[in-house]
Design an enzyme around this catalytic site. Structure first.
Site, PDB file in Angstrom:
ATOM      1  CD1 TRP A 325      35.486  36.392  35.829  1.00  0.00           C
ATOM      2  CD2 TRP A 325      36.403  38.239  36.672  1.00  0.00           C
ATOM      3  NE1 TRP A 325      34.708  37.471  35.427  1.00  0.00           N
ATOM      4  CE2 TRP A 325      35.259  38.611  35.930  1.00  0.00           C
ATOM      5  CE3 TRP A 325      37.148  39.241  37.302  1.00  0.00           C
ATOM      6  CZ2 TRP A 325      34.838  39.940  35.808  1.00  0.00           C
ATOM      7  CZ3 TRP A 325      36.739  40.566  37.178  1.00  0.00           C
ATOM      8  CH2 TRP A 325      35.598  40.895  36.431  1.00  0.00           C
ATOM      9  CG  HIS A 326      40.576  40.065  38.645  1.00  0.00           C
ATOM     10  ND1 HIS A 326      39.940  39.292  39.588  1.00  0.00           N
ATOM     11  CD2 HIS A 326      40.105  41.329  38.817  1.00  0.00           C
ATOM     12  CE1 HIS A 326      39.136  40.058  40.314  1.00  0.00           C
ATOM     13  NE2 HIS A 326      39.206  41.289  39.858  1.00  0.00           N
ATOM     14  N   GLY A 327      42.472  37.694  35.039  1.00  0.00           N
ATOM     15  CA  GLY A 327      43.410  37.625  33.931  1.00  0.00           C
ATOM     16  C   GLY A 327      44.208  36.343  33.909  1.00  0.00           C
ATOM     17  CG  PHE A 481      40.263  42.660  34.551  1.00  0.00           C
ATOM     18  CD1 PHE A 481      41.472  42.105  34.173  1.00  0.00           C
ATOM     19  CD2 PHE A 481      40.247  43.623  35.548  1.00  0.00           C
ATOM     20  CE1 PHE A 481      42.654  42.490  34.785  1.00  0.00           C
ATOM     21  CE2 PHE A 481      41.437  44.013  36.166  1.00  0.00           C
ATOM     22  CZ  PHE A 481      42.633  43.435  35.785  1.00  0.00           C
TER      23      PHE A 481
END
Length: 481
Positions: A325-327, A481
């Protein structure tokens, strides 16, 4: 329009005046003003992506109504998966498409096939991960019959696009925020004062702590081969305080500005670096995201009411998804995997919920056992942050290999004269955080027992310190993000 910029100060002052003094207490006018202000705020980043947030909002608004009206379970599922597919589709295209195509090309090249990866030159819409999760939780809650659909499109649009939380959270729930949006709001002096103090502390975290640590952390992470293991380790510690000050600072400013508007958002941080184990850390770090994954991924997978091996599988899935989800980078996946590995022993031995209260509650100092536990947990967290901050896995392994070398035992050297002052600021900052750890934010009750003159003097010292260090305005980390 950064929270720590004069532009945002002017923008918010105008919104505040119009909100409280020029609409004569009309809830409808307040919400329309919030919506227009939020879209203007978002357009200041890139007006071209306004269509995306408006489309996503209208999609989930309409889908929520259709799910509620459907009498057939198959129709409900159809509308639910339509919303999920389109929302995640946008997220995948803008955030993950290039990663998947490049990874596929790289994998097939190992088998002797040459594939030219077709990548897209796309700008990541700011806040897309956050407002996408707002919408997903809303339609899922309607499908699960936890809430009724919102019929007022303006109220629902404010829930999705409320400008204090729009670009970096916290990730709100309809059950918490929508009732506040629909309820008449009157100016609350005590809440406003509390909000102002939280904004001040958020600016201290961002401008005084995070931005100073950023300069030193960037030195080491940008050129890891030029520094000793001790310097790289200290650089990783600086990044740990950078990301904490940066992200929790943003959250404090978001919560504080919302309180000035008579709205209380979910708390997103609860002094995570005072945690005694990793399970406690994740109950205190980015709380809105952690609880989102718990409610909408971990529990549907079976949660804790399954046999241990399935529970461990669920933990691995949640943390890997959280990392992703963060990248779109393998470094985030490794970061997520590391945290899963950290927490699995506590799941296996059922010790993951032994630290539910504030550390050393009611005491001036922690016990030796608590201090050792906090230091160990912080060390594990710093190690994982190395992967989070690194550009790629190669850089991360270079840093780690140098840290675990003989150069770890030489005196750290930075090419900057702010190293010692920054260390002093961190120590002072953590001392204040420790004193206020039982409150929502550290200075919530700072100096309340002191004479008013001294108490106001403390606030002015904080404000002057923020102004002194406000020369370089760095973008908030979680905006990416």
């Amino acid at each position: 329009m950064l929270f720590n910029s004069p532009t945002f100060g002017i923008f918010f002052l105008l919104v505040f005046i119009l909100y409280w003094f020029l609409n004569k207490g009309s809830l409808k006018k307040q919400n329309i003003l919030l919506l227009l202000s939020s879209y203007f705020f978002y357009a200041c980043w890139d007006w071209r992506f306004l269509f995306l947030i408006i489309f996503s909002t209208l999609l989930d608004y309409y889908t929520g109504i259709k799910i509620s009206e459907a009498r057939n379970q198959n129709y409900k599922k159809t509308w639910l998966w339509l919303s999920i597919s389109i929302n995640l589709g946008f997220l995948i295209v803008f955030k993950y498409y290039n990663f998947f195509t490049s990874s596929f090309a790289e994998v097939v090249s190992y088998f002797g096939f040459k594939v030219n990866a077709f990548t897209l030159n796309l700008i990541l819409p700011i806040g897309i991960s956050f407002y996408t999760f707002h919408g997903l939780s809303y339609v899922i809650d309607i499908y699960k019959e936890r809430i009724k659909p919102e019929k007022d499109v303006v109220d629902y649009s404010v829930f999705v696009g409320f400008f204090p939380l729009l670009v970096a959270g916290p990730i709100e729930r309809a059950t918490h925020l929508l009732p506040q949006i629909k309820k008449k709001r009157n100016f609350n002096y005590d809440l406003a004062v509390n909000g102002l103090k939280q904004i001040i502390w958020g600016l201290v975290k961002k401008v005084v702590i995070a931005d100073q640590c950023a300069e030193l952390a960037n030195q080491t992470f940008n050129n890891p081969t030029n520094y000793s293991g001790s310097t790289l380790l200290l650089g990783a510690v600086f990044f740990a305080f950078q990301i904490y000050g940066d992200f929790s600072g943003y959250s404090d400013i978001a919560l504080g500005t919302s309180k000035l508007l008579g709205i209380q958002l979910l708390n997103n941080f609860a002094f995570p670096y005072f945690s005694r184990d990793i399970a406690e850390f994740w109950r205190r770090w980015h709380i809105s995201l952690s609880s989102w994954f718990r409610d909408y991924l971990y529990i549907p997978l079976g949660g804790s009411h399954v046999e241990t091996k399935i529970k461990i599988r669920n933990i691995l899935i949640v943390f890997l998804v959280s990392g992703f989800w963060h990248g779109a980078n393998l470094t985030f996946l490794v970061w997520g995997l590391l945290n899963a590995i950290y927490i699995i022993p506590s799941i296996f031995f059922k010790t993951n919920r032994i630290h539910l209260d504030v550390v050393a509650k009611g005491k001036a100092l922690p016990s030796l056992k608590e201090l050792i536990a906090m230091c160990f947990t912080f060390s594990l967290t710093v190690f994982a942050w190395i992967f989070f901050r690194s550009i790629n896995l190669e850089q991360a392994f270079i840093i780690i290999s140098n840290i675990f070398s003989s150069s770890l035992f030489i005196i750290p050297e930075f090419q900057s004269d702010i190293t010692k002052p920054t260390i002093f600021l961190i120590v002072l900052f953590m001392f204040i955080e420790w004193l206020g750890r039982e409150e929502q934010f550290a200075i919530a009750k700072l100096g309340l027992k002191l004479p008013r003159l001294i108490r106001w003097g403390l606030y002015y010292v904080l404000i002057i310190t923020v102004l002194y260090y406000s020369g370089s305005k760095q973008q908030f980390i979680y905006f990416q993000f």
